[in-house]
Design a protein around this motif. Sequence first.
Motif, PDB file in Angstrom:
ATOM      1  N   GLU A  11       0.825  -1.203   0.000  1.00  0.00           N
ATOM      2  CA  GLU A  11       0.000   0.000   0.000  1.00  0.00           C
ATOM      3  C   GLU A  11       0.866   1.263   0.000  1.00  0.00           C
ATOM      4  N   MET A  12       1.974   1.224   0.752  1.00  0.00           N
ATOM      5  CA  MET A  12       2.876   2.381   0.776  1.00  0.00           C
ATOM      6  C   MET A  12       3.511   2.591  -0.597  1.00  0.00           C
ATOM      7  N   PHE A 162      11.703   6.332   1.925  1.00  0.00           N
ATOM      8  CA  PHE A 162      12.727   6.387   2.964  1.00  0.00           C
ATOM      9  C   PHE A 162      12.154   7.136   4.159  1.00  0.00           C
ATOM     10  N   ASP A 163      12.678   6.847   5.367  1.00  0.00           N
ATOM     11  CA  ASP A 163      12.180   7.575   6.538  1.00  0.00           C
ATOM     12  C   ASP A 163      13.332   8.150   7.355  1.00  0.00           C
ATOM     13  N   SER A 164      12.977   8.915   8.385  1.00  0.00           N
ATOM     14  CA  SER A 164      13.977   9.624   9.179  1.00  0.00           C
ATOM     15  C   SER A 164      14.766   8.699  10.097  1.00  0.00           C
ATOM     16  N   SER A 207       6.727   5.923   9.045  1.00  0.00           N
ATOM     17  CA  SER A 207       7.968   5.165   8.909  1.00  0.00           C
ATOM     18  C   SER A 207       7.768   3.989   7.970  1.00  0.00           C
ATOM     19  N   VAL A 208       8.862   3.541   7.408  1.00  0.00           N
ATOM     20  CA  VAL A 208       8.837   2.374   6.529  1.00  0.00           C
ATOM     21  C   VAL A 208       8.639   1.117   7.383  1.00  0.00           C
TER      22      VAL A 208
END
Length: 233
Positions: A11-12, A162-164, A207-208
């Motif tokens: 879904e992401m 990508f995430d932090s 977040s991933v």
Amino acid sequence: MAASLAAVKKEMRKGIRDKLKELSVATITFQSSDVMLTFFSMPEYKAARRISVYLSMPVGEINTSNIVRDALSQGKDVFIPYTYTLPSPNEGQPKSIMDMLQLKSMDDFNALQPDKWGIPTPSEDSIASRANCFGSTGITNGETTTGIEAGLDLIVMPGMAFDSNFGRLGHGKGFYDYFLTRCHQASRMPFRVGLSLTEQFLPPNESVPMDSSDFRLDALITGDGELRRAGAS
């Protein structure tokens, strides 16, 4: 749980893919230029002698052709992804895996032909003569023996999101995570750098989704040129 995680990832990817469809070539070119300025200034890149870099699709991700040009001009060994099907996978191995095969020159790079996704790809008849990053020639069929002079110093990784926290969402095939598992088994883990369009970088409250087989990045450069480092305060 695994099925649920896969559904969340799927879904992401769809949401990010829809965003990327709206981006113009000019926007990607502009962001790629800012990313390159930051990447070339990294001490890890300057020191690296053996690097791997993904070859970018025509749209939807940071363009990496200038990394290839710069690295070759400096005499670095440059390796690019090549995926193939294993004839007889061992237990625990996926059916298809990725090796990193060496680019010989800019002429070699310019002669690559686009695959069905538009990604420059070496011809099948050239594979057997190309060095791979694990120290042998041609495809490895999953072997991971790495000589003292083999392995990679740095790997430039693509992704959908990508995430932090330096999580990375791939395209769903698992090629990079399995490749990094092999690097880990060979006791030579490269410095892992992600390149992200600003539209691929998730907001702080997102977040991933990750599991134990997913590798986090050591550094991430976003389309505004900002460098983020894991462990930095």
